[in-house]
Design a protein around this motif. Structure first.
Motif, PDB file in Angstrom:
ATOM      1  N   LEU A  25      12.069  -9.761 -16.768  1.00  0.00           N
ATOM      2  CA  LEU A  25      10.645  -9.693 -17.282  1.00  0.00           C
ATOM      3  C   LEU A  25       9.884 -10.411 -16.227  1.00  0.00           C
ATOM      4  N   LEU A  26      10.452 -11.536 -15.617  1.00  0.00           N
ATOM      5  CA  LEU A  26       9.644 -12.696 -14.647  1.00  0.00           C
ATOM      6  C   LEU A  26       9.630 -11.877 -13.288  1.00  0.00           C
ATOM      7  N   LEU A  27      10.895 -11.122 -13.049  1.00  0.00           N
ATOM      8  CA  LEU A  27      10.685 -10.200 -11.976  1.00  0.00           C
ATOM      9  C   LEU A  27       9.605  -8.972 -11.821  1.00  0.00           C
ATOM     10  N   THR A  28       9.656  -8.538 -12.862  1.00  0.00           N
ATOM     11  CA  THR A  28       8.624  -7.443 -13.084  1.00  0.00           C
ATOM     12  C   THR A  28       7.370  -8.086 -12.949  1.00  0.00           C
ATOM     13  N   LEU A  29       7.128  -9.279 -13.696  1.00  0.00           N
ATOM     14  CA  LEU A  29       5.607  -9.824 -13.573  1.00  0.00           C
ATOM     15  C   LEU A  29       5.302  -9.952 -12.204  1.00  0.00           C
ATOM     16  N   SER A  30       6.149 -10.748 -11.574  1.00  0.00           N
ATOM     17  CA  SER A  30       5.973 -11.275 -10.026  1.00  0.00           C
ATOM     18  C   SER A  30       5.525 -10.101  -9.284  1.00  0.00           C
ATOM     19  N   ASN A  31       6.311  -8.883  -9.412  1.00  0.00           N
ATOM     20  CA  ASN A  31       6.074  -7.689  -8.632  1.00  0.00           C
ATOM     21  C   ASN A  31       4.791  -7.092  -8.789  1.00  0.00           C
ATOM     22  N   ALA A  32       4.397  -7.233 -10.266  1.00  0.00           N
ATOM     23  CA  ALA A  32       3.277  -6.615 -10.686  1.00  0.00           C
ATOM     24  C   ALA A  32       1.980  -7.270 -10.032  1.00  0.00           C
ATOM     25  N   LEU A  33       2.115  -8.585 -10.030  1.00  0.00           N
ATOM     26  CA  LEU A  33       1.171  -9.441  -9.483  1.00  0.00           C
ATOM     27  C   LEU A  33       0.808  -9.351  -8.114  1.00  0.00           C
ATOM     28  N   ARG A  34       2.210  -9.055  -7.168  1.00  0.00           N
ATOM     29  CA  ARG A  34       1.954  -8.798  -5.875  1.00  0.00           C
ATOM     30  C   ARG A  34       1.342  -7.347  -5.780  1.00  0.00           C
ATOM     31  N   GLU A  35       1.679  -6.489  -6.507  1.00  0.00           N
ATOM     32  CA  GLU A  35       0.743  -5.188  -6.205  1.00  0.00           C
ATOM     33  C   GLU A  35      -0.660  -5.154  -6.623  1.00  0.00           C
ATOM     34  N   VAL A  36      -1.027  -5.996  -7.392  1.00  0.00           N
ATOM     35  CA  VAL A  36      -2.237  -6.284  -7.788  1.00  0.00           C
ATOM     36  C   VAL A  36      -3.026  -7.079  -6.774  1.00  0.00           C
ATOM     37  N   GLU A  37      -2.464  -7.948  -6.349  1.00  0.00           N
ATOM     38  CA  GLU A  37      -3.009  -8.460  -5.043  1.00  0.00           C
ATOM     39  C   GLU A  37      -3.169  -7.818  -3.816  1.00  0.00           C
ATOM     40  N   ARG A  38      -2.143  -6.826  -3.508  1.00  0.00           N
ATOM     41  CA  ARG A  38      -2.335  -5.960  -2.468  1.00  0.00           C
ATOM     42  C   ARG A  38      -3.417  -4.683  -2.640  1.00  0.00           C
ATOM     43  N   CYS A  39      -3.495  -4.251  -3.877  1.00  0.00           N
ATOM     44  CA  CYS A  39      -4.551  -3.480  -4.256  1.00  0.00           C
ATOM     45  C   CYS A  39      -6.161  -4.120  -3.921  1.00  0.00           C
ATOM     46  N   ARG A  40      -6.165  -5.347  -4.424  1.00  0.00           N
ATOM     47  CA  ARG A  40      -7.420  -6.136  -4.357  1.00  0.00           C
ATOM     48  C   ARG A  40      -7.890  -6.367  -2.765  1.00  0.00           C
ATOM     49  N   ILE A  41      -6.788  -6.665  -2.098  1.00  0.00           N
ATOM     50  CA  ILE A  41      -7.040  -6.780  -0.572  1.00  0.00           C
ATOM     51  C   ILE A  41      -7.420  -5.624  -0.035  1.00  0.00           C
ATOM     52  N   ALA A  42      -6.713  -4.424  -0.503  1.00  0.00           N
ATOM     53  CA  ALA A  42      -7.110  -3.090   0.208  1.00  0.00           C
ATOM     54  C   ALA A  42      -8.497  -2.783  -0.362  1.00  0.00           C
ATOM     55  N   LEU A  43      -8.865  -2.768  -1.547  1.00  0.00           N
ATOM     56  CA  LEU A  43     -10.117  -2.599  -1.828  1.00  0.00           C
ATOM     57  C   LEU A  43     -11.115  -3.339  -1.032  1.00  0.00           C
ATOM     58  N   LYS A  44     -11.040  -4.728  -0.956  1.00  0.00           N
ATOM     59  CA  LYS A  44     -11.906  -5.296  -0.256  1.00  0.00           C
ATOM     60  C   LYS A  44     -11.956  -4.833   1.366  1.00  0.00           C
ATOM     61  N   ALA A  45     -10.884  -4.631   2.037  1.00  0.00           N
ATOM     62  CA  ALA A  45     -10.813  -4.184   3.368  1.00  0.00           C
ATOM     63  C   ALA A  45     -11.262  -2.731   3.292  1.00  0.00           C
ATOM     64  N   MET A  46     -11.439  -1.763   2.348  1.00  0.00           N
ATOM     65  CA  MET A  46     -12.182  -0.788   2.442  1.00  0.00           C
ATOM     66  C   MET A  46     -13.693  -0.833   2.368  1.00  0.00           C
ATOM     67  N   GLY A  47     -14.092  -1.995   2.054  1.00  0.00           N
ATOM     68  CA  GLY A  47     -15.547  -2.485   2.061  1.00  0.00           C
ATOM     69  C   GLY A  47     -16.269  -2.357   0.525  1.00  0.00           C
ATOM     70  N   TYR A  48     -15.421  -2.440  -0.287  1.00  0.00           N
ATOM     71  CA  TYR A  48     -15.804  -2.617  -1.605  1.00  0.00           C
ATOM     72  C   TYR A  48     -16.045  -3.705  -2.004  1.00  0.00           C
ATOM     73  N   SER A  49     -17.285  -4.057  -2.446  1.00  0.00           N
ATOM     74  CA  SER A  49     -17.951  -5.485  -2.869  1.00  0.00           C
ATOM     75  C   SER A  49     -16.991  -6.250  -4.057  1.00  0.00           C
ATOM     76  N   GLN A  50     -17.153  -7.364  -3.995  1.00  0.00           N
ATOM     77  CA  GLN A  50     -16.322  -8.010  -5.211  1.00  0.00           C
ATOM     78  C   GLN A  50     -16.660  -7.503  -6.632  1.00  0.00           C
ATOM     79  N   LYS A  51     -18.160  -7.298  -6.655  1.00  0.00           N
ATOM     80  CA  LYS A  51     -18.531  -6.808  -8.084  1.00  0.00           C
ATOM     81  C   LYS A  51     -18.029  -5.437  -8.118  1.00  0.00           C
ATOM     82  N   ARG A  52     -17.882  -4.599  -7.213  1.00  0.00           N
ATOM     83  CA  ARG A  52     -17.435  -3.236  -7.361  1.00  0.00           C
ATOM     84  C   ARG A  52     -16.055  -3.188  -7.825  1.00  0.00           C
TER      85      ARG A  52
END
Length: 138
Positions: A25-52
């Motif tokens: 469970l902890l491993l799954t949670l860690s992987n999920a958080l890492r994936e969410v962070e990658r997605c957040r950074i990718a959206l920001k890099a694509m030019g999406y504002s924080q609000k969007r």
């Protein structure tokens, strides 16, 4: 006369049942958080504002409110990109503090933790940089 409590054998770590259940469970949670962070950074890099991107995350799953917080990594990366080269660790922390990125202790902790996970890299002279800079220097 004192009574001894009988230990619950189901939850004892010594027999491995609790650890066997919690570990994956902890491993799954860690992987999920890492994936969410990658997605957040990718959206920001694509030019999406924080609000969007907050709206996007909220549309996907409203229970992921913790992902919507500002991350300390964002101002660190922005400062390093604007500098264009590795910056001395203490100078980076002081500059971010002066910009109002957060408390100095939190900034230093974030720099340290991101160095440990490889999001940031340590260069000669106690300088902090981006991982892509280390690859191009080699």
């Amino acid at each position: 006369m004192t009574r001894k409590k009988t230990p619950n054998l189901e939850l004892r770590i010594g027999n491995g049942t609790a650890a066997a259940r919690v570990g994956p469970l902890l491993l799954t949670l860690s992987n999920a958080l890492r994936e969410v962070e990658r997605c957040r950074i990718a959206l920001k890099a694509m030019g999406y504002s924080q609000k969007r991107w907050q709206e996007i995350v909220n549309d996907v799953n409203p229970e992921l409110r913790f992902v919507l917080r500002n991350q300390m990594l964002d101002p660190i990366v922005a400062y390093l990109k604007s500098a264009g080269k590795p910056v001395e660790r203490n100078r980076l922390a002081r500059a971010l503090y002066a910009q109002g990125a957060g408390p100095i202790q939190r900034i230093r902790q974030s720099i340290t933790s991101n160095l440990r996970v490889g999001t940031l890299t340590l260069h000669s002279g106690n300088k902090v940089g981006l991982p892509t800079w280390k690859k191009t220097a080699e």
